[in-house]
Scaffold this motif. Structure first.
Motif, PDB file in Angstrom:
ATOM      1  N   GLN A  79      21.089   0.821  13.737  1.00  0.00           N
ATOM      2  CA  GLN A  79      20.694  -0.563  13.733  1.00  0.00           C
ATOM      3  C   GLN A  79      21.727  -1.516  13.576  1.00  0.00           C
ATOM      4  N   PRO A  80      21.816  -2.528  14.345  1.00  0.00           N
ATOM      5  CA  PRO A  80      22.982  -3.625  14.563  1.00  0.00           C
ATOM      6  C   PRO A  80      22.957  -4.319  13.240  1.00  0.00           C
ATOM      7  N   GLU A  81      21.593  -4.739  12.925  1.00  0.00           N
ATOM      8  CA  GLU A  81      21.477  -5.549  11.598  1.00  0.00           C
ATOM      9  C   GLU A  81      22.005  -4.724  10.399  1.00  0.00           C
ATOM     10  N   VAL A  82      21.637  -3.535  10.244  1.00  0.00           N
ATOM     11  CA  VAL A  82      22.316  -2.533   9.310  1.00  0.00           C
ATOM     12  C   VAL A  82      23.690  -2.675   9.262  1.00  0.00           C
ATOM     13  N   ILE A  83      24.470  -2.586  10.267  1.00  0.00           N
ATOM     14  CA  ILE A  83      25.743  -2.600  10.617  1.00  0.00           C
ATOM     15  C   ILE A  83      26.268  -3.941   9.890  1.00  0.00           C
ATOM     16  N   LEU A  84      25.603  -4.849  10.435  1.00  0.00           N
ATOM     17  CA  LEU A  84      26.150  -6.064  10.032  1.00  0.00           C
ATOM     18  C   LEU A  84      26.136  -6.453   8.418  1.00  0.00           C
ATOM     19  N   SER A  85      25.041  -5.858   7.975  1.00  0.00           N
ATOM     20  CA  SER A  85      25.106  -6.175   6.403  1.00  0.00           C
ATOM     21  C   SER A  85      26.096  -5.314   5.835  1.00  0.00           C
ATOM     22  N   LYS A  86      26.562  -3.929   6.180  1.00  0.00           N
ATOM     23  CA  LYS A  86      27.571  -3.283   5.586  1.00  0.00           C
ATOM     24  C   LYS A  86      28.910  -3.793   5.980  1.00  0.00           C
ATOM     25  N   VAL A 213      28.074  -8.110  16.910  1.00  0.00           N
ATOM     26  CA  VAL A 213      27.183  -9.430  17.040  1.00  0.00           C
ATOM     27  C   VAL A 213      26.564  -9.305  18.478  1.00  0.00           C
ATOM     28  N   SER A 214      27.330  -8.853  19.445  1.00  0.00           N
ATOM     29  CA  SER A 214      26.892  -8.855  20.817  1.00  0.00           C
ATOM     30  C   SER A 214      25.956  -8.066  21.164  1.00  0.00           C
ATOM     31  N   GLN A 215      25.980  -6.793  20.352  1.00  0.00           N
ATOM     32  CA  GLN A 215      25.007  -5.775  20.431  1.00  0.00           C
ATOM     33  C   GLN A 215      23.564  -6.166  19.938  1.00  0.00           C
ATOM     34  N   ILE A 216      23.663  -7.115  18.743  1.00  0.00           N
ATOM     35  CA  ILE A 216      22.430  -7.491  18.265  1.00  0.00           C
ATOM     36  C   ILE A 216      21.942  -8.782  19.318  1.00  0.00           C
ATOM     37  N   LEU A 217      22.734  -9.490  19.807  1.00  0.00           N
ATOM     38  CA  LEU A 217      22.205 -10.343  20.950  1.00  0.00           C
ATOM     39  C   LEU A 217      21.600  -9.683  21.865  1.00  0.00           C
ATOM     40  N   LEU A 218      22.216  -8.557  22.532  1.00  0.00           N
ATOM     41  CA  LEU A 218      21.872  -8.057  23.430  1.00  0.00           C
ATOM     42  C   LEU A 218      20.306  -7.200  23.121  1.00  0.00           C
ATOM     43  N   GLN A 219      20.375  -6.696  22.230  1.00  0.00           N
ATOM     44  CA  GLN A 219      19.095  -6.046  21.652  1.00  0.00           C
ATOM     45  C   GLN A 219      18.016  -7.364  21.494  1.00  0.00           C
ATOM     46  N   GLN A 220      18.384  -8.249  20.968  1.00  0.00           N
ATOM     47  CA  GLN A 220      17.249  -9.394  20.828  1.00  0.00           C
ATOM     48  C   GLN A 220      16.497  -9.733  22.476  1.00  0.00           C
ATOM     49  N   GLN A 221      17.918  -9.642  23.277  1.00  0.00           N
ATOM     50  CA  GLN A 221      17.501 -10.285  24.301  1.00  0.00           C
ATOM     51  C   GLN A 221      16.695  -8.995  25.156  1.00  0.00           C
ATOM     52  N   VAL A 222      16.849  -8.000  24.975  1.00  0.00           N
ATOM     53  CA  VAL A 222      16.046  -6.901  25.463  1.00  0.00           C
ATOM     54  C   VAL A 222      14.579  -6.952  25.068  1.00  0.00           C
ATOM     55  N   LEU A 223      14.524  -7.091  23.658  1.00  0.00           N
ATOM     56  CA  LEU A 223      13.214  -7.291  23.214  1.00  0.00           C
ATOM     57  C   LEU A 223      12.498  -8.432  23.524  1.00  0.00           C
TER      58      LEU A 223
END
Length: 689
Positions: A79-86, A213-223
């Motif tokens: 999960q990118p958000e978990v990665i970002l928090s860690k 961050v780009s992975q999270i943005l890409l995931q948001q875009q896909v969703l």
């Protein structure tokens, strides 16, 4: 220590990127601009960073070790958000900071993610205060590229930080493929001179964070694209299943508003004054009224003074010519995208801005036309309470939704027209069937009437033939007997009387037919004269006393004390009374009484009632006794002489005198016979009547 991820709604703010004055007026720390990666001090030309030396124990940050720890976190978590928090926790601990915040944002975003980590020295209230004011620090970082603040004793630069426990800040943007996609901020609760190594390491580490961050943005875009596609599929299925139009509109505007995260959305319909002027090809502003067909607002309670309720929005209605926004949208076939209130068209004396749009409350607006074959049906309006640059993918998505709504409107209108046409044709068919049924009933009645007339005609011809042949037979027999030479005188006289009697009967029958034909053709003239009704009845009674003597009938006459005077046709009156008395005597029981009663009626009218007792008239035959050639069944079976013309002649004579006649046949208490009553009502003065 703790780390967490939270969602923060922020709005871009223009912040100055100047330095913050330290307690020592001789020393200041300048933020790094796009050409500089760290701040410099003005004191004696020395660097603002603290140089590390063996005699000055400062944290040694191993960039390789830090890269290794970050790589392990990225590999171990999906999960990118978990990665970002860690990652925030790793950076905070490695830089020995009291807090670390990593945000995902762009310059035009309206919502983004924030991952934070805080040390144990900061209380929960202090952490909440830092997150609440972080948007200001983020905006300053995005504006400058990097920010280095060693001491925040003077907080005039950022007023929001006056109540926060922040003493120093080291912040840097994250870039992926040359585009800024977030920011990293390290914070300490006390003043701290950030070293050049720390600033350089943070700048280097930002590249690794930018990938996440780009992975999270890409995931948001896909969703987001999946959400777009899901809504389009739902609308398609709803249209295919012929769901009611209001439900489709609500599904469309609710789904669009939630997908684009706007503050208000509406579906507007255009009601044209003249339906022929609904094409874009016509020049000028069409005469059409705008109505709010469907509306969406978030369920967040707001003061009534600052927002319109759903009922207020749905009740709004205005002409296109009254609103410059609608005029502009009608004039162009493309969507109208307004980012800020300054982009709204200028009002004129003739047209303003409809309260629905309210640029002071909703500064950004996107209007997508609803069209079908160059026919403008209305608009989708998407509004936001903050300035917003509408992205191409958002506009494209709104256009797809608009196309689905247009299809639903056209389908509904087409179905409505078809249903209306079917109902109209069904009503016409029903009317045609009812008319055919009425015609059939009329035809059936006419055929039935013709059958009855034919039957009556046959009966009449049979009766007439009998009435004609019987006298002729008697006459022929009398003539033959008179031809005998040795016939005695008394027999000769008898046969001559038979000839005379039968000849009179034939003459009477012919006269009745001629009189009836004249009355029906209105060819009989009225001879008015004053008539003494008492005298007329008395004269008739004398002749009937002799006729009824053999049958034992008696005639009773009841007259008012004052004999009424009539101004009428005497011949017609005599014929009416004669026929009724003849019928009464013919159908009365032997040794019974026939009564004649005269009474004064209201409205200058006289009623003459003639009653007799006998077999009477059946209830089924009573309505038809005044018709020509009509004789009761019992009369025919008992061979009572007659032609069936007497009562028909009486009815025509009564109508000739502007009167009425009624008949009844009711049982009596005294005997088993029926009392038959004929009541003739005549005006006293026929001339006035």
């Amino acid at each position: 220590m703790q780390a967490r991820v939270s969602r923060v709604h922020t709005k871009p703010q223009e912040l100055a990127g100047r330095a913050i004055n330290s307690a020592d007026p001789r020393e200041e720390c300048l933020p790094v601009t796009s050409k500089c990666k760290f701040s410099l001090s003005n004191r004696s030309g020395e660097s603002a960073f603290v140089d590390q030396s063996p005699t000055q124990p400062t944290q040694q940050i191993s960039e390789a070790l830090l890269w290794h720890k970050m790589t392990q976190v990225v590999v171990a978590n999906a999960q990118p958000e978990v990665i970002l928090s860690k990652l925030a926790a790793i950076l905070g601990e490695e830089f020995r900071a009291d807090g670390c915040v990593i945000s995902i944002c762009t310059r035009h975003s309206t919502q983004h993610h924030v991952a934070s980590w805080f040390g144990d020295d900061l209380t929960a209230n202090q952490q909440a205060g830092i997150l609440a004011t972080y948007s200001t620090l983020e905006a300053a970082t995005l504006d400058a590229g990097s920010l280095i603040i060693s001491e925040l004793q003077t907080r005039d630069l950022i007023p929001e930080w006056r109540s926060c426990s922040i003493g120093s800040v080291l912040s840097n943007v994250t870039r992926f493929q040359g585009q800024v996609n977030g920011a990293i901020s390290l914070m300490r609760s006390h003043s701290h001179s950030w070293t050049k190594l720390e600033a350089t390491t943070l700048a280097t580490i930002s590249d690794q964070v930018a990938v996440t961050v780009s992975q999270i943005l890409l995931q948001q875009q896909v969703l987001k694209q999946a959400q777009y596609q899901s809504l389009i599929q739902e609308l398609t299925m709803a249209i295919q299943n012929s769901v009611d139009l209001p439900q489709i509109l609500k599904l469309a505007i609710d789904g669009t508003a939630q997908a684009l995260q706007i503050a208000q959305g509406s579906v507007l319909r255009l009601r044209y004054w003249d339906p022929r002027h609904n094409s874009r090809s016509l020049d000028g502003i069409p005469k059409a009224r705008v109505t709010v067909e469907c509306q969406w607002q978030p369920e967040i309670a707001q003061p009534q003074s600052s927002s319109l309720t759903s009922e207020t929005l749905l009740s709004q209605s205005f002409w296109v010519s009254e609103c410059v926004v609608c005029q502009s949208a009608v004039s162009y076939a493309e969507p109208t995208a307004l980012s800020d209130r300054d982009d709204f068209p200028a009002t004129t004396e003739a047209a303003g801005i409809a309260p629905l749009f309210a640029p002071e409350r909703m500064p950004s607006l996107l209007m997508v036309p609803l069209e079908s074959k160059n026919k403008l049906l209305g608009f989708i309006t998407l509004q936001h309470d903050q300035p917003r640059v509408w992205q191409p993918n958002e506009i494209e998505f709104a256009e797809l939704v608009g196309a689905q709504i247009s299809s639903a409107i056209i389908q509904t209108e087409t179905l409505r027209q078809v249903e209306s046409l079917v109902e109209e044709r069904t009503a016409q068919l029903q009317q045609s069937l009812e008319l055919q049924a009425k015609l059939y009933e009329i035809t059936r009645r006419q055929i039935e009437k013709l059958r009855e007339m034919n039957q009556r005609m046959d009966e009449f011809l049979s009766t007439l033939s009998h009435e004609l042949r019987t006298p002729l037979t008697s006459m022929m027999l009398a003539i033959r007997m008179l031809r005998e030479a040795d016939l005695p005188p008394d027999r000769r006289e008898q046969y001559l009387n038979i000839l005379e009697q039968q000849c009179a009967q034939e003459t009477s029958l012919i006269n009745d037919l001629l009189a009836l034909q004249e009355l029906e053709s209105k060819q009989v003239a009225i001879q008015l004269q004053k008539v003494d009704l008492k005298q007329v009845i008395t004269d008739l009674s004398q002749s009937f006393d002799q006729r009824w003597a053999l049958k034992g009938l008696t005639l009773e006459i009841e007259l008012p004390p004052r004999s009424p005077a009539l101004n009428t046709d005497l011949a017609s009156l005599n014929r009416i009374l004669l026929e009724l008395l003849t019928n009464a005597g013919k159908y009365s029981d032997p040794n019974s009484t026939v009564s004649v009663k005269v009474s004064q009626q209201s409205g200058q009218q006289i009623a003459i009632a003639i009653c007799n007792g006998g077999d009477g008239i059946s209830e089924e035959e009573l309505p038809y006794i005044f018709e020509k050639f009509r004789r009761c069944q019992g009369v025919t079976q008992n061979a009572v002489p007659g032609t069936g013309l007497g009562l028909a002649l009486v009815k025509n004579l009564v109508q000739h005198l502007n009167g009425t006649i009624a008949a009844s046949s009711l049982p009596t208490d005294a005997t088993q016979s029926l009392e038959t009553r004929f009541t003739v009502t005549l005006p006293q003065n026929l001339e006035i009547a």
